[in-house]
Scaffold this motif. Structure first.
Motif, PDB file in Angstrom:
ATOM      1  N   ALA A 144       0.835  -1.199   0.000  1.00  0.00           N
ATOM      2  CA  ALA A 144       0.000   0.000   0.000  1.00  0.00           C
ATOM      3  C   ALA A 144       0.868   1.247   0.000  1.00  0.00           C
ATOM      4  O   ALA A 144       1.952   1.264   0.603  1.00  0.00           O
ATOM      5  CB  ALA A 144      -0.922   0.003   1.203  1.00  0.00           C
ATOM      6  N   CYS A 182      -2.774   0.063  -3.869  1.00  0.00           N
ATOM      7  CA  CYS A 182      -2.357  -1.217  -3.282  1.00  0.00           C
ATOM      8  C   CYS A 182      -2.040  -2.152  -4.436  1.00  0.00           C
ATOM      9  O   CYS A 182      -2.939  -2.511  -5.210  1.00  0.00           O
ATOM     10  CB  CYS A 182      -3.470  -1.775  -2.411  1.00  0.00           C
ATOM     11  SG  CYS A 182      -3.125  -3.417  -1.744  1.00  0.00           S
ATOM     12  N   MET A 206     -11.207  -7.390  -2.736  1.00  0.00           N
ATOM     13  CA  MET A 206     -10.159  -6.530  -2.184  1.00  0.00           C
ATOM     14  C   MET A 206     -10.812  -5.466  -1.310  1.00  0.00           C
ATOM     15  O   MET A 206     -11.802  -4.835  -1.726  1.00  0.00           O
ATOM     16  CB  MET A 206      -9.361  -5.879  -3.301  1.00  0.00           C
ATOM     17  CG  MET A 206      -8.672  -6.874  -4.219  1.00  0.00           C
ATOM     18  SD  MET A 206      -7.504  -7.937  -3.347  1.00  0.00           S
ATOM     19  CE  MET A 206      -6.252  -6.735  -2.863  1.00  0.00           C
ATOM     20  N   TRP A 232     -10.355  -2.219   1.744  1.00  0.00           N
ATOM     21  CA  TRP A 232      -9.576  -1.210   2.465  1.00  0.00           C
ATOM     22  C   TRP A 232     -10.156  -1.098   3.878  1.00  0.00           C
ATOM     23  O   TRP A 232     -11.383  -1.032   4.055  1.00  0.00           O
ATOM     24  CB  TRP A 232      -9.654   0.150   1.783  1.00  0.00           C
ATOM     25  CG  TRP A 232      -8.832   0.276   0.537  1.00  0.00           C
ATOM     26  CD1 TRP A 232      -9.270   0.148  -0.758  1.00  0.00           C
ATOM     27  CD2 TRP A 232      -7.433   0.566   0.452  1.00  0.00           C
ATOM     28  NE1 TRP A 232      -8.219   0.331  -1.618  1.00  0.00           N
ATOM     29  CE2 TRP A 232      -7.085   0.595  -0.913  1.00  0.00           C
ATOM     30  CE3 TRP A 232      -6.433   0.798   1.406  1.00  0.00           C
ATOM     31  CZ2 TRP A 232      -5.780   0.855  -1.346  1.00  0.00           C
ATOM     32  CZ3 TRP A 232      -5.146   1.055   0.969  1.00  0.00           C
ATOM     33  CH2 TRP A 232      -4.828   1.083  -0.380  1.00  0.00           C
ATOM     34  N   ILE A 258     -13.606   3.308  -4.350  1.00  0.00           N
ATOM     35  CA  ILE A 258     -12.679   2.204  -4.574  1.00  0.00           C
ATOM     36  C   ILE A 258     -12.748   1.794  -6.039  1.00  0.00           C
ATOM     37  O   ILE A 258     -13.832   1.779  -6.634  1.00  0.00           O
ATOM     38  CB  ILE A 258     -12.992   1.008  -3.636  1.00  0.00           C
ATOM     39  CG1 ILE A 258     -11.887  -0.040  -3.707  1.00  0.00           C
ATOM     40  CG2 ILE A 258     -14.363   0.414  -3.925  1.00  0.00           C
ATOM     41  CD1 ILE A 258     -12.015  -1.128  -2.625  1.00  0.00           C
ATOM     42  N   CYS A 281      -4.782  -2.296   2.916  1.00  0.00           N
ATOM     43  CA  CYS A 281      -5.512  -3.055   1.906  1.00  0.00           C
ATOM     44  C   CYS A 281      -5.418  -4.529   2.279  1.00  0.00           C
ATOM     45  O   CYS A 281      -4.481  -4.950   2.969  1.00  0.00           O
ATOM     46  CB  CYS A 281      -4.966  -2.805   0.513  1.00  0.00           C
ATOM     47  SG  CYS A 281      -3.228  -3.229   0.294  1.00  0.00           S
TER      48      CYS A 281
END
Length: 121
Positions: A5, A21, A33, A35, A69, A95
């Motif tokens: 990240a 990331c 994925m 965060w 995102i 991440c």
């Protein structure tokens, strides 16, 4: 697989930052994925996630409408665009990789090292 990240920093309230990331190998289409962030003295909390295959995303109420995102499959990279930052957004941002569409950090089995975001008032 390692996650790296980057993109954190010190900004004033109202500013923007974009976190990145990068995965060291291909992110599978089945991956989710996410965060997360952790402020001093607080538990790690969910921020946003994206399903790699479809791009479907989800956000916490505290960032919805301000954060976005996104992903770049060719670069094995997931991004977090953070706009209109507030002092309460100050935290270390991580991440992570999961195989299920979940906001629970316990479902994530690969974590990046974190990047510090500090928002001054």
């Amino acid at each position: 697989v390692q996650l790296q990240a980057s993109g954190g920093g010190l900004v004033q309230a109202g500013a923007s930052l974009r976190l990145s990331c990068v995965a060291s190998s291909r992110i599978f289409s089945s991956a989710v994925m996410g965060w997360f962030r952790q402020a001093p003295g607080k538990e790690r909390e969910f921020v946003a996630l994206i399903r790699w295959s479809t791009g479907i995303s989800s956000y916490s109420d505290s960032v919805k409408g301000r954060f976005t995102i996104s992903k770049d499959s060719a670069k094995n990279t997931v991004y977090l665009q953070m706009n209109t930052l507030k002092p309460e957004d100050t935290a270390v941002y991580y991440c992570a990789w999961a195989s299920s569409y979940s906001r629970d950090p316990r479902e994530y089995f690969r974590w990046g090292q974190g990047t510090q975001v500090t928002v001054s008032s």
